[in-house]
Every structure is written in structure tokens, then in C-alpha cells.
Design an enzyme around this catalytic site. Structure first.
Site, PDB file in Angstrom:
ATOM      1  N   ASN A 232       0.845  -1.194   0.000  1.00 60.37           N
ATOM      2  CA  ASN A 232       0.000   0.000   0.000  1.00 60.37           C
ATOM      3  C   ASN A 232       0.880   1.244   0.000  1.00 60.37           C
ATOM      4  O   ASN A 232       1.960   1.276   0.616  1.00 60.37           O
ATOM      5  CB  ASN A 232      -1.005   0.006   1.154  1.00 60.37           C
ATOM      6  CG  ASN A 232      -0.424  -0.207   2.523  1.00 60.37           C
ATOM      7  OD1 ASN A 232       0.604  -0.855   2.684  1.00 60.37           O
ATOM      8  ND2 ASN A 232      -1.070   0.329   3.529  1.00 60.37           N
TER       9      ASN A 232
ATOM     10  N   CYS B 126      -3.954   0.701  -2.779  1.00 61.06           N
ATOM     11  CA  CYS B 126      -3.854  -0.540  -2.005  1.00 61.06           C
ATOM     12  C   CYS B 126      -2.757  -1.444  -2.558  1.00 61.06           C
ATOM     13  O   CYS B 126      -2.386  -1.364  -3.741  1.00 61.06           O
ATOM     14  CB  CYS B 126      -5.167  -1.305  -2.061  1.00 61.06           C
ATOM     15  SG  CYS B 126      -6.522  -0.581  -1.151  1.00 61.06           S
TER      16      CYS B 126
ATOM     17  N   GLU C 132      -2.847  -4.624  -3.292  1.00 62.82           N
ATOM     18  CA  GLU C 132      -3.278  -5.513  -4.380  1.00 62.82           C
ATOM     19  C   GLU C 132      -3.231  -4.786  -5.712  1.00 62.82           C
ATOM     20  O   GLU C 132      -2.776  -5.317  -6.726  1.00 62.82           O
ATOM     21  CB  GLU C 132      -4.712  -5.999  -4.143  1.00 62.82           C
ATOM     22  CG  GLU C 132      -4.925  -6.752  -2.850  1.00 62.82           C
ATOM     23  CD  GLU C 132      -5.324  -5.849  -1.697  1.00 62.82           C
ATOM     24  OE1 GLU C 132      -4.689  -4.791  -1.504  1.00 62.82           O
ATOM     25  OE2 GLU C 132      -6.265  -6.205  -0.980  1.00 62.82           O
TER      26      GLU C 132
END
Ligand code: THU
Length: 140
Positions: free
Chosen positions: A46, A57, A59
Site C-alpha cells: 500500500n 492498495c 493488491e
């Protein structure tokens, strides 16, 4: 199906990627690691911003890194998160935006591993985490 060694690589990658988290506002460090269809691993963390909404984020960092290098299909992803400077104390489930971004580059059968440690991992499919998803097929 992901092989056990690929799952272990994803989880280790997510735990290690947390170390690079830039989280001076939440102090919540998240790491992610994904596997592409052709066998490449990409990690992300992040990256927060003083204008909080500009935060990215872990991901999505990993996914955008992979896509920007020419990969379009993800076949596994692991996520680990918790207080900065400590081992995760719980399961950091992917946020809704990240679930939707995963769906852009994977089908509902994508394995999503949510790790508290290398030996404490919950496994879901993306379809379980994002049912009845909106995709490009809705736009035709
Ligand atoms: N965060 C992620 O990196 N991934 C998620 O799926 C949920 C939240 C980050 C964003 C922010 O930097 C911190 O966790 C607290 O919300």
C-alpha cells in the site's frame, strides 16, 4: 488449481512486500503478491498519500505493476496486512475496489489467499468474495 509451492511463494511474497508499505497515516502495512498466467510473480504494497483518497492498495499496486509489464491474466494472489512493524494480527481481506480490479484480470475461480502468517492462510475464490460481478461482458 494452484500448486502448493506456488501458494507458498505467493504468501511469502505478500508477507515480505509489507516491509515496503508506505503507510504513515494508517500505520497499517499491507503486502500482496500475484502470479501471472506465464509464471511471473509481482509484489505490491500500500502507498498512502496525505490526500487520503489518493492512496493505492497493495493488491492494486501489484496488479498495476503486472499489467504495465504486459501481463493480462492473474492466476493467484495473496494478501497480508496488519499494524506496521508487527506481524499481522488478523486477516486483511481485500477491499471492494481491489476485488473489482482483480476481476478485470481474472475469472471468478481466481484463488485469493489471505494470510495471517506463512502457516495461517485462508483461501477463497474471487467469486466468493465478489459475487455477481460486473465485467466487460455487461458492456457488449
Ligand atoms: N489497504 C490495502 O492495501 N488493501 C486493501 O485491500 C485494504 C486496505 C490499505 C489502504 C490503506 O493504506 C490501509 O490499508 C488502511 O486502509
Amino acid at each position: 488449481m494452484l500448486a502448493a509451492d506456488a501458494k507458498a511463494m505467493l504468501v511469502e511474497g505478500a508477507l515480505e512486500a509489507r516491509e515496503n508499505a508506505y503507510a504513515p497515516y494508517s500505520h497499517f502495512a499491507v503486502g500482496a503478491c500475484l502470479l501471472t498466467e506465464d509464471g511471473s510473480y509481482y509484489r505490491g504494497c500500500n502507498i498512502e498519500n496525505s490526500s487520503y483518497g489518493a492512496t493505492n492498495c497493495a493488491e492494486r499496486t501489484a496488479i498495476f505493476k503486472a499489467v504495465s509489464e504486459g501481463h493480462r491474466r492473474i492466476c493467484g494472489i495473496a494478501i497480508a496486512g496488519g499494524p506496521e512493524g508487527e506481524d499481522p494480527n488478523g486477516y486483511a481481506y481485500p477491499c471492494g475496489i481491489c476485488r473489482q480490479v482483480m476481476r478485470e484480470f481474472a475469472g471468478p475461480d481466481l484463488p485469493v489467499l489471505v494470510a495471517k502468517s506463512s502457516s495461517d492462510v485462508k483461501e477463497f475464490t474471487l467469486g466468493e468474495l465478489l459475487a455477481c460481478s460486473f465485467t466487460s461482458e455487461n458492456l457488449v
